[in-house]
Scaffold this active site. Structure first.
Site, mmCIF file in Angstrom:
data_model
loop_
_atom_site.group_PDB
_atom_site.id
_atom_site.type_symbol
_atom_site.label_atom_id
_atom_site.label_comp_id
_atom_site.label_asym_id
_atom_site.label_seq_id
_atom_site.Cartn_x
_atom_site.Cartn_y
_atom_site.Cartn_z
ATOM 1 N N CYS A 73 0.866 -1.181 0.000
ATOM 2 C CA CYS A 73 0.000 0.000 0.000
ATOM 3 C C CYS A 73 0.902 1.231 0.000
ATOM 4 O O CYS A 73 1.709 1.410 0.924
ATOM 5 C CB CYS A 73 -0.880 -0.018 1.250
ATOM 6 S SG CYS A 73 -1.919 1.434 1.438
ATOM 7 N N ASN A 74 0.773 2.034 -1.037
ATOM 8 C CA ASN A 74 1.610 3.237 -1.144
ATOM 9 C C ASN A 74 1.344 4.191 0.020
ATOM 10 O O ASN A 74 2.258 4.819 0.546
ATOM 11 C CB ASN A 74 1.312 3.959 -2.458
ATOM 12 C CG ASN A 74 1.625 3.105 -3.662
ATOM 13 O OD1 ASN A 74 2.726 3.144 -4.182
ATOM 14 N ND2 ASN A 74 0.662 2.315 -4.108
ATOM 15 N N THR A 75 0.088 4.292 0.405
ATOM 16 C CA THR A 75 -0.308 5.241 1.446
ATOM 17 C C THR A 75 0.227 4.807 2.803
ATOM 18 O O THR A 75 0.800 5.611 3.550
ATOM 19 C CB THR A 75 -1.850 5.341 1.484
ATOM 20 O OG1 THR A 75 -2.297 5.594 0.159
ATOM 21 C CG2 THR A 75 -2.310 6.432 2.405
ATOM 22 N N CYS A 178 -1.476 3.852 -6.505
ATOM 23 C CA CYS A 178 -2.252 3.198 -5.455
ATOM 24 C C CYS A 178 -2.455 1.751 -5.914
ATOM 25 O O CYS A 178 -2.811 1.525 -7.079
ATOM 26 C CB CYS A 178 -3.584 3.931 -5.323
ATOM 27 S SG CYS A 178 -4.785 3.098 -4.297
HETATM 28 N N1 DGL Z 1 -3.917 0.533 -1.804
HETATM 29 C C1 DGL Z 1 -3.727 1.818 -1.154
HETATM 30 C C2 DGL Z 1 -2.499 2.531 -1.772
HETATM 31 O O1 DGL Z 1 -1.728 1.874 -2.479
HETATM 32 C C3 DGL Z 1 -5.043 2.491 -1.172
HETATM 33 C C4 DGL Z 1 -5.148 3.783 -0.488
HETATM 34 C C5 DGL Z 1 -6.410 3.972 0.305
HETATM 35 O O2 DGL Z 1 -6.787 3.078 1.082
HETATM 36 O O3 DGL Z 1 -6.962 5.069 0.156
HETATM 37 O O4 DGL Z 1 -2.241 3.697 -1.557
#
Ligand code: DGL
Length: 203
Positions: A73-75, A178
């Site tokens: 997850c990037n976030t 994302c």
């Molecule tokens: N899969 C997450 C990412 O890669 C999703 C972000 C979220 O939950 O808003 O950032």
């Protein structure tokens, strides 16, 4: 071989795209996937909330005996990677938006990065070509994907709300920043090819 599983974590189902690749690349490994669907999307949360949720999930996977942790997850990466790497005894692997290779493509068009505000902030200082990059932290896409919708024409209303003022611009690259967006890569490409000029190459 160390038969302990590798833990893979995301705010929801986005990291399943990464689990699929990991299973193909490492067919003899065992995996545990944990998606925090209850608290997704993380993109609308503060960095403090994202850190706390990611630490909870990491601790949960560690209790299950994982030998390594993948933050798919990037976030979550942006808010937690330094803390987790300092605190945990297992290797922590993570993902970031592919802004570097995107900025390497020649051209005078813009690079459209689709990543949450937290991801963008974490990358800002290392942004290879800041003048060229436009970031959009688009709210609503992750929740729609979490509800099982991935059709190619199912996101145009959300894209329009953010991108309509930019229609007609030259887009050399689009960064799917994302892990959820892997599932709607065709929807993104279709939208950009319809409303923008340039190569619209996906990263
Ligand atoms: N899969 C997450 C990412 O890669 C999703 C972000 C979220 O939950 O808003 O950032």
């Amino acid at each position: 071989m160390d038969a302990r599983p590798i833990g893979i974590f995301d705010s929801g189902m986005g990291g399943v795209s990464l689990l699929r690749d990991a299973m193909m690349l490492l067919p003899t490994e065992n995996f545990i996937y944990y998606g925090d669907n209850l608290n997704a999307p993380y993109g609308d949360r503060t960095e403090e909330e994202i850190l706390a949720l990611t630490e909870n999930s990491a601790d949960f996977l560690l209790q299950l005996g994982v030998k390594a942790l993948v933050i798919a997850c990037n976030t979550a990466t942006s808010a937690s990677i330094n803390v987790l790497r300092k605190r945990l005894d297992v290797p922590v692997i993570s993902v970031e938006p592919a802004i570097k290779p995107a900025c390497e493509i020649p051209g005078d068009g813009k690079i459209f990065m689709l990543a949450t505000a937290a991801s963008y902030r974490a990358l800002q200082e290392r942004m290879p070509d800041p003048q060229r990059v436009l970031n959009f932290g688009i709210s609503g896409i992750v929740a729609r994907i979490e509800s099982g919708i991935v059709a190619d024409d199912a996101f145009d209303d959300i894209f329009d709300a953010y991108l309509a003022p930019y229609h007609g611009m030259k887009a050399d690259g689009i960064v799917l920043g994302c892990t959820h967006y892997i599932f709607i890569a065709r929807a993104v490409e279709r939208y950009f090819k319809k409303h923008f000029c340039g190569e619209c190459r996906l990263f």
